[in-house]
Enzyme design. Structure first.
Site, mmCIF file in Angstrom:
data_model
loop_
_atom_site.group_PDB
_atom_site.id
_atom_site.type_symbol
_atom_site.label_atom_id
_atom_site.label_comp_id
_atom_site.label_asym_id
_atom_site.label_seq_id
_atom_site.Cartn_x
_atom_site.Cartn_y
_atom_site.Cartn_z
ATOM 1 N N CYS A 74 -11.103 -22.561 2.116
ATOM 2 C CA CYS A 74 -11.222 -23.624 1.108
ATOM 3 C C CYS A 74 -10.498 -23.231 -0.176
ATOM 4 O O CYS A 74 -11.072 -22.587 -1.046
ATOM 5 C CB CYS A 74 -12.700 -23.905 0.850
ATOM 6 S SG CYS A 74 -12.962 -25.152 -0.393
ATOM 7 N N CYS A 126 -12.121 -24.464 -3.331
ATOM 8 C CA CYS A 126 -13.324 -23.756 -3.780
ATOM 9 C C CYS A 126 -12.992 -22.370 -4.316
ATOM 10 O O CYS A 126 -13.555 -21.943 -5.319
ATOM 11 C CB CYS A 126 -14.317 -23.547 -2.641
ATOM 12 S SG CYS A 126 -14.493 -24.925 -1.553
ATOM 13 N N ASP A 127 -12.091 -21.644 -3.640
ATOM 14 C CA ASP A 127 -11.975 -20.203 -3.892
ATOM 15 C C ASP A 127 -10.722 -19.773 -4.639
ATOM 16 O O ASP A 127 -10.608 -18.595 -5.013
ATOM 17 C CB ASP A 127 -12.072 -19.433 -2.565
ATOM 18 C CG ASP A 127 -13.465 -19.572 -1.953
ATOM 19 O OD1 ASP A 127 -14.408 -19.854 -2.720
ATOM 20 O OD2 ASP A 127 -13.603 -19.413 -0.736
HETATM 21 C C1 FAD Z 1 -13.023 -28.348 -0.104
HETATM 22 C C2 FAD Z 1 -13.389 -29.793 0.083
HETATM 23 C C3 FAD Z 1 -13.318 -30.645 -0.998
HETATM 24 C C4 FAD Z 1 -13.660 -31.998 -0.838
HETATM 25 N N1 FAD Z 1 -13.595 -32.822 -1.925
HETATM 26 C C5 FAD Z 1 -13.968 -34.108 -1.810
HETATM 27 C C6 FAD Z 1 -13.966 -34.982 -2.949
HETATM 28 O O1 FAD Z 1 -13.628 -34.570 -4.057
HETATM 29 N N2 FAD Z 1 -14.369 -36.265 -2.769
HETATM 30 C C7 FAD Z 1 -14.756 -36.755 -1.560
HETATM 31 O O2 FAD Z 1 -15.117 -37.913 -1.473
HETATM 32 N N3 FAD Z 1 -14.751 -35.966 -0.462
HETATM 33 C C8 FAD Z 1 -14.364 -34.655 -0.558
HETATM 34 N N4 FAD Z 1 -14.358 -33.850 0.542
HETATM 35 C C9 FAD Z 1 -14.678 -34.448 1.858
HETATM 36 C C10 FAD Z 1 -16.190 -34.578 2.046
HETATM 37 O O3 FAD Z 1 -16.802 -33.334 1.750
HETATM 38 C C11 FAD Z 1 -16.497 -35.001 3.473
HETATM 39 O O4 FAD Z 1 -15.826 -36.192 3.763
HETATM 40 C C12 FAD Z 1 -18.000 -35.199 3.666
HETATM 41 O O5 FAD Z 1 -18.691 -34.007 3.423
HETATM 42 C C13 FAD Z 1 -18.307 -35.657 5.086
HETATM 43 O O6 FAD Z 1 -19.676 -35.893 5.192
HETATM 44 P P1 FAD Z 1 -20.382 -35.968 6.631
HETATM 45 O O7 FAD Z 1 -21.789 -36.274 6.347
HETATM 46 O O8 FAD Z 1 -19.591 -36.835 7.512
HETATM 47 O O9 FAD Z 1 -20.249 -34.483 7.250
HETATM 48 P P2 FAD Z 1 -20.600 -32.984 6.649
HETATM 49 O O10 FAD Z 1 -20.571 -33.069 5.184
HETATM 50 O O11 FAD Z 1 -19.633 -32.127 7.351
HETATM 51 O O12 FAD Z 1 -22.067 -32.739 7.130
HETATM 52 C C14 FAD Z 1 -22.355 -32.299 8.439
HETATM 53 C C15 FAD Z 1 -23.825 -31.885 8.540
HETATM 54 O O13 FAD Z 1 -24.140 -31.692 9.925
HETATM 55 C C16 FAD Z 1 -24.833 -30.450 10.098
HETATM 56 N N5 FAD Z 1 -24.556 -30.028 11.483
HETATM 57 C C17 FAD Z 1 -23.386 -29.606 12.013
HETATM 58 N N6 FAD Z 1 -23.516 -29.371 13.334
HETATM 59 C C18 FAD Z 1 -24.808 -29.658 13.656
HETATM 60 C C19 FAD Z 1 -25.561 -29.629 14.861
HETATM 61 N N7 FAD Z 1 -25.026 -29.277 16.032
HETATM 62 N N8 FAD Z 1 -26.869 -29.973 14.822
HETATM 63 C C20 FAD Z 1 -27.456 -30.352 13.648
HETATM 64 N N9 FAD Z 1 -26.772 -30.412 12.477
HETATM 65 C C21 FAD Z 1 -25.469 -30.078 12.487
HETATM 66 C C22 FAD Z 1 -24.293 -29.570 8.983
HETATM 67 O O14 FAD Z 1 -25.206 -28.507 8.693
HETATM 68 C C23 FAD Z 1 -24.196 -30.590 7.837
HETATM 69 O O15 FAD Z 1 -25.443 -30.737 7.214
HETATM 70 C C24 FAD Z 1 -14.048 -32.492 0.423
HETATM 71 C C25 FAD Z 1 -14.124 -31.616 1.505
HETATM 72 C C26 FAD Z 1 -13.798 -30.274 1.348
HETATM 73 C C27 FAD Z 1 -13.902 -29.334 2.514
#
Ligand code: FAD
Length: 303
Positions: free
Chosen positions: A129, A132-133
């Site tokens: 990342c 982040c880092d």
């Molecule tokens: C460095 C970085 C910066 C970003 N900056 C932005 C930004 O500024 N603005 C923005 O809108 N978006 C940003 N994003 C994108 C955003 O973070 C993602 O689009 C968002 O987090 C996706 O949400 P989600 O709920 O789909 O999945 P995730 O956030 O990936 O959540 C997945 C969840 O599932 C859980 N999980 C995984 N596998 C399992 C399993 N087998 N069983 C049970 N639980 C499980 C994990 O523990 C987690 O809680 C950024 C992403 C990154 C990496």
């Protein structure tokens, strides 16, 4: 038998939990340890309407709101989902759970380099990342691996902080937008190395170098760096729902506009779906739609 099980506690899962709670569904949120999900990885959210600030703070608000609406939470990883009239979930704890509907919100994982030293030096100079880092490497020598926008933008971001940035890509041209590549080419701190693959990470307690191998001559070069940023993309794991969902060429779960998969009662949201934009606000919106759909499915309400 639960009404709905939500898998994953990122923006999508926590929003689904709020909506399921407000609909008084008997809902359980089953999640791995990363509550808040990938949004926790950024310290500067600027594009979530109504909120600007660190990602973890935003996700604490999601979490508090989901708990307020009474969702039950189980910390475990789901390993298998099967369907025979209703859904059965297997957890890594060995436990099984049953539900009428399931909402998949478990996101995706960064692709691994699969080279010696990767596991040993993760968090000891190797990061996935840049956003982040990068601030941890002021005036250090660094390398970014990858050829897409994340890699090239990451190299530009690092160039503002680090002393030197190598940008290593295994092909002869970048996939990133040309305008971004031009900026990287014009940045004196960035040295671009094309047609080269990472071969080994070396160091003692922390990273000291990255060995790269030329794709044609197979010659190896050791780059003396303290920071390595792997920006080589993401993988969506769909093995646990094999047979229940369709996937696209990128391996993402295909959904319709109501976040339905091919199996009735099974919904998918956020980063793991075929919807191309991976953003917190989009995942949150998906969670809302899927929970409302699950409510209709469970209660038998008509569209
Ligand atoms: C460095 C970085 C910066 C970003 N900056 C932005 C930004 O500024 N603005 C923005 O809108 N978006 C940003 N994003 C994108 C955003 O973070 C993602 O689009 C968002 O987090 C996706 O949400 P989600 O709920 O789909 O999945 P995730 O956030 O990936 O959540 C997945 C969840 O599932 C859980 N999980 C995984 N596998 C399992 C399993 N087998 N069983 C049970 N639980 C499980 C994990 O523990 C987690 O809680 C950024 C992403 C990154 C990496």
């Amino acid at each position: 038998m639960e009404d709905v099980i939500i898998i994953g506690a990122g923006a999508a899962g926590l929003t689904a939990a709020i909506y399921a709670g407000r609909k008084k569904l008997n809902a359980v949120l089953v999640t791995g340890p990363n509550i808040g999900g990938e949004t926790n990885s950024t310290n500067d959210i600027q594009n979530y309407p109504g909120y600007e600030g660190p990602g973890p703070e935003l996700m604490k608000k999601f979490w508090a709101q989901a708990k307020k609406w009474g969702v039950q939470v189980k910390e475990a990883r789901v390993t298998k989902v099967t369907h025979a009239g209703h859904f059965t979930l297997e957890l890594d704890s060995g436990e099984k759970m049953e539900s009428r509907a399931v909402i998949l919100c478990y996101g995706r994982e960064r692709r691994k380099l699969n080279i010696p030293g990767e596991d040993q030096f993760f968090g000891r100079g190797l990061s996935t990342c840049t956003t982040c880092d990068a601030p941890l490497f002021p005036n250090k020598d660094t390398v970014v691996i990858g050829g897409g926008n994340s890699a090239v933008e990451g190299a530009l971001e690092l160039a503002r902080i680090a002393r030197k940035v190598y940008l290593v890509h295994r092909r002869d041209r970048f996939r990133a937008d040309e305008v971004t590549v031009e900026k990287a080419r014009a940045e004196p701190k960035i040295e671009i190395i094309l047609n080269a693959s990472p071969a080994e990470i070396k160091g003692d307690k922390f990273v000291k170098s990255l060995v790269v191998e030329d794709a044609v001559s197979k010659e190896r070069r050791e780059l003396p760096v303290q920071g390595i940023f792997s920006e080589i993309g993401w993988e969506t794991h769909t093995g646990m729902v094999a047979g229940l969902v369709e996937t696209n060429q990128a391996g993402e779960i295909v959904v319709d506009v109501l976040l339905r998969t091919k199996t009735p009662g099974l919904y998918a949201c956020g980063d793991l779906t075929s919807v191309p934009y991976k953003q917190t606000v989009i995942s949150a919106g998906h969670g809302a739609v899927a929970a409302l759909e699950a409510y209709k499915f469970v209660t038998g309400a008509k569209h």
